[in-house]
Write an enzyme that holds these catalytic residues in place. Structure first.
Site, PDB file in Angstrom:
ATOM      1  N   ARG A  89       1.183   8.813   6.195  1.00 45.56           N
ATOM      2  CA  ARG A  89       1.342   7.358   6.000  1.00 45.56           C
ATOM      3  C   ARG A  89       2.806   6.997   6.239  1.00 45.56           C
ATOM      4  O   ARG A  89       3.668   7.877   6.277  1.00 45.56           O
ATOM      5  CB  ARG A  89       0.969   6.945   4.566  1.00 45.56           C
ATOM      6  N   ARG A 138      -0.688  10.628  -7.871  1.00 46.80           N
ATOM      7  CA  ARG A 138      -1.358   9.591  -8.675  1.00 46.80           C
ATOM      8  C   ARG A 138      -2.851   9.878  -8.726  1.00 46.80           C
ATOM      9  O   ARG A 138      -3.419  10.487  -7.809  1.00 46.80           O
ATOM     10  CB  ARG A 138      -1.101   8.205  -8.094  1.00 46.80           C
ATOM     11  N   ARG A 166      -3.944   3.185 -12.148  1.00 44.37           N
ATOM     12  CA  ARG A 166      -3.402   4.184 -11.226  1.00 44.37           C
ATOM     13  C   ARG A 166      -2.334   4.888 -12.047  1.00 44.37           C
ATOM     14  O   ARG A 166      -1.312   4.278 -12.413  1.00 44.37           O
ATOM     15  CB  ARG A 166      -2.764   3.522  -9.992  1.00 44.37           C
ATOM     16  N   GLU A 194      -6.021  -2.024  -7.263  1.00 43.64           N
ATOM     17  CA  GLU A 194      -7.297  -1.665  -6.617  1.00 43.64           C
ATOM     18  C   GLU A 194      -8.249  -0.989  -7.609  1.00 43.64           C
ATOM     19  O   GLU A 194      -9.464  -1.167  -7.547  1.00 43.64           O
ATOM     20  CB  GLU A 194      -7.014  -0.748  -5.434  1.00 43.64           C
ATOM     21  N   ARG A 234      -4.077  11.355  -5.129  1.00 41.69           N
ATOM     22  CA  ARG A 234      -3.285  11.437  -3.895  1.00 41.69           C
ATOM     23  C   ARG A 234      -1.938  12.041  -4.276  1.00 41.69           C
ATOM     24  O   ARG A 234      -1.173  11.456  -5.036  1.00 41.69           O
ATOM     25  CB  ARG A 234      -3.102  10.067  -3.248  1.00 41.69           C
TER      26      ARG A 234
HETATM   27  P1  ADP Z   1      -1.519   4.814  -3.300  1.00 40.10           P
HETATM   28  O1  ADP Z   1      -0.637   5.996  -3.285  1.00 40.10           O
HETATM   29  O2  ADP Z   1      -1.717   4.335  -4.697  1.00 40.10           O
HETATM   30  O3  ADP Z   1      -2.789   5.075  -2.553  1.00 40.10           O
HETATM   31  P2  ADP Z   1       0.249   3.450  -1.376  1.00 40.10           P
HETATM   32  O4  ADP Z   1       0.019   4.374  -0.239  1.00 40.10           O
HETATM   33  O5  ADP Z   1       0.266   2.000  -1.071  1.00 40.10           O
HETATM   34  O6  ADP Z   1      -0.828   3.604  -2.536  1.00 40.10           O
HETATM   35  O7  ADP Z   1       1.627   3.856  -2.050  1.00 40.10           O
HETATM   36  C1  ADP Z   1       2.092   3.173  -3.154  1.00 40.10           C
HETATM   37  C2  ADP Z   1       3.598   3.239  -3.271  1.00 40.10           C
HETATM   38  O8  ADP Z   1       4.000   4.562  -3.597  1.00 40.10           O
HETATM   39  C3  ADP Z   1       4.341   2.879  -1.995  1.00 40.10           C
HETATM   40  O9  ADP Z   1       5.485   2.128  -2.298  1.00 40.10           O
HETATM   41  C4  ADP Z   1       4.732   4.223  -1.447  1.00 40.10           C
HETATM   42  O10 ADP Z   1       5.880   4.173  -0.624  1.00 40.10           O
HETATM   43  C5  ADP Z   1       5.042   4.965  -2.730  1.00 40.10           C
HETATM   44  N1  ADP Z   1       4.989   6.411  -2.556  1.00 40.10           N
HETATM   45  C6  ADP Z   1       3.962   7.162  -2.134  1.00 40.10           C
HETATM   46  N2  ADP Z   1       4.298   8.453  -2.096  1.00 40.10           N
HETATM   47  C7  ADP Z   1       5.585   8.538  -2.492  1.00 40.10           C
HETATM   48  C8  ADP Z   1       6.518   9.596  -2.666  1.00 40.10           C
HETATM   49  N3  ADP Z   1       6.176  10.858  -2.436  1.00 40.10           N
HETATM   50  N4  ADP Z   1       7.769   9.275  -3.090  1.00 40.10           N
HETATM   51  C9  ADP Z   1       8.122   8.001  -3.345  1.00 40.10           C
HETATM   52  N5  ADP Z   1       7.288   6.971  -3.209  1.00 40.10           N
HETATM   53  C10 ADP Z   1       6.037   7.222  -2.791  1.00 40.10           C
HETATM   54  N1  ILO Z   2     -10.076  -1.042   3.065  1.00 40.28           N
HETATM   55  C1  ILO Z   2      -8.993  -0.502   3.844  1.00 40.28           C
HETATM   56  C2  ILO Z   2      -8.300   0.639   3.123  1.00 40.28           C
HETATM   57  C3  ILO Z   2      -9.107   1.877   2.955  1.00 40.28           C
HETATM   58  C4  ILO Z   2      -8.484   3.070   2.268  1.00 40.28           C
HETATM   59  N2  ILO Z   2      -7.364   2.769   1.463  1.00 40.28           N
HETATM   60  C5  ILO Z   2      -7.375   2.394   0.206  1.00 40.28           C
HETATM   61  C6  ILO Z   2      -6.099   1.868  -0.318  1.00 40.28           C
HETATM   62  N3  ILO Z   2      -8.302   2.456  -0.505  1.00 40.28           N
HETATM   63  C7  ILO Z   2      -9.564  -0.015   5.169  1.00 40.28           C
HETATM   64  O1  ILO Z   2     -10.790   0.104   5.261  1.00 40.28           O
HETATM   65  O2  ILO Z   2      -8.768   0.244   6.075  1.00 40.28           O
END
Ligand code: ADP
Ligand code: ILO
Length: 344
Positions: free
Chosen positions: A296, A113, A216, A212, A267
């Site tokens: 994560r 993303r 995205r 956020e 990411r």
């Molecule tokens: P972001 O990736 O936008 O920083 P998050 O870590 O909260 O935010 O992830 C958002 C969603 O994407 C979550 O439900 C996470 O489990 C899902 N996700 C992240 N990576 C993968 C992946 N490789 N396959 C499936 N789902 C994923």
């Molecule tokens: N404000 C939170 C998350 C920081 C990094 N993650 C994201 C989703 N931006 C913290 O400082 O732990």
């Protein structure tokens, strides 16, 4: 007027580390043109002392007006100094990897993303209800122009059945509601107005609206074909960019609410099953650290890993190109799979 915040002994956030008394004195009365203040920037980290970072920008100018706080945070997280300039490279022909798990034994899914915000609008922490709706309208009208594999429909949150929303979250397609860090930053104001998700029929291309960040842009699919996922993402971003000008800085690349996302704002992650390595977290972490990868849990940030499945992604987003970031992922995942296979 704000007072110098009290940080508990247990607070290890980058905010508590770098908001010294002198930085506080320098910044406490400053405002950006869009009226963002230090109080707004630090609100989340002050409310949640277990934050890792603790700050959010309210607009592009926040990164310069409050640079005495943001720059050291950026340096510590990305290793990117205030004299550096971010460069982008999305030329897929320069990515020599493809799928680190051709046998399809370890990687469950791959998701890449990028975060984007529209130029000249405030970011989500200080945007008004009206401006947020305007942003939503502009994004949805751009997305409705997309063709072929990228074409899809927009589903606003306000009229989404509870069951549909829960299922989308469970299937990892949609953002969760009520994140406490985002709430304290103002990023959940006027919820659910202006929020929603666009996706194609297969849910391999999705766009989150006004979470956020204002956009995205997500490409994802089962298995480990990083190249295919990346190619779809870049195609989509280029199409959207024909219609919308994204907020960008010469020095910091794409502007995002959280400084951890600056630069590529990308990411790239896999969900990967590592049953043997999960019993040796020291080894797992030494490999991920070596390749600049972050671990994560399976339900995203601030969640735990379950049944030996981890979400592993590039840690660095700024000061590396998109190609370097997916190479980090490719090489790191290849090393992890090798180590998993070698473990008895
Ligand atoms: P972001 O990736 O936008 O920083 P998050 O870590 O909260 O935010 O992830 C958002 C969603 O994407 C979550 O439900 C996470 O489990 C899902 N996700 C992240 N990576 C993968 C992946 N490789 N396959 C499936 N789902 C994923
Ligand atoms: N404000 C939170 C998350 C920081 C990094 N993650 C994201 C989703 N931006 C913290 O400082 O732990």
């Amino acid at each position: 007027m704000i007072d110098f915040p009290n940080f508990s002994e247990n607070s290890h956030s980058l905010l508590s580390k770098f908001l010294t008394k002198s930085v506080f004195e320098e910044l406490k009365n400053k405002k950006t043109t869009k009226n963002n203040s230090l109080q707004q920037v630090i609100a989340s980290g002050v409310a949640h002392q277990d934050s890792h970072i603790g700050v959010y920008a309210g607009d592009k100018e926040s990164y310069t007006i409050f640079s005495s706080l943001f720059d050291p945070i950026i340096k510590e997280y990305h290793g990117f100094s205030k004299h550096q300039k971010h460069n982008s490279n999305t030329d897929i022909t320069q990515f020599s990897g493809s799928n680190p798990d051709v046998e399809n034994k370890y990687i469950i899914s791959t998701r890449i993303r990028v975060a984007r915000n529209i130029a000249n609008y405030p970011l989500g922490t200080i945007i008004s209800n009206e401006e947020r709706k305007e942003v939503e309208k502009r994004i949805v009208s751009a997305l409705c122009e997309l063709k072929n594999e990228l074409s899809g429909s927009y589903y606003p949150l306000y009229n989404m059945p509870q069951k549909t929303q829960a299922q989308l979250i469970e299937d990892h397609f949609l953002f969760k509601e009520g994140d406490r860090f985002l709430s304290s930053a103002g990023l959940n104001n006027d919820w659910p107005n202006g929020r929603g998700i666009f996706h194609n029929k297969e849910k391999t291309f999705l766009v989150w609206v006004n979470e956020e960040d204002q956009l995205r842009i997500i490409s994802m699919q089962k298995g480990g074909n990083i190249k295919e996922v990346f190619a779809r993402l870049i195609k989509a971003v280029k199409e959207i960019e024909k219609v919308i000008t994204f907020s960008k800085s010469d020095r910091l690349g794409y502007i995002t609410s959280c400084p951890t996302n600056l630069g590529t704002a990308m990411r790239a992650s896999v969900h990967i099953f590592l049953p043997k390595l999960s019993a040796d977290m020291k080894k797992l972490k030494s490999i991920t650290n070596h390749h600049h990868l972050q671990i994560r849990g399976v339900n995203g940030e601030h969640s735990e890993s379950k049944n030996s499945v981890f979400d592993i992604s590039n840690q660095r987003r700024l000061g590396v190109t998109e190609i370097e970031a997916i190479n980090d992922l490719y090489k790191g995942i290849t090393a992890l799979i090798k180590a998993e296979k070698e473990k008895i």
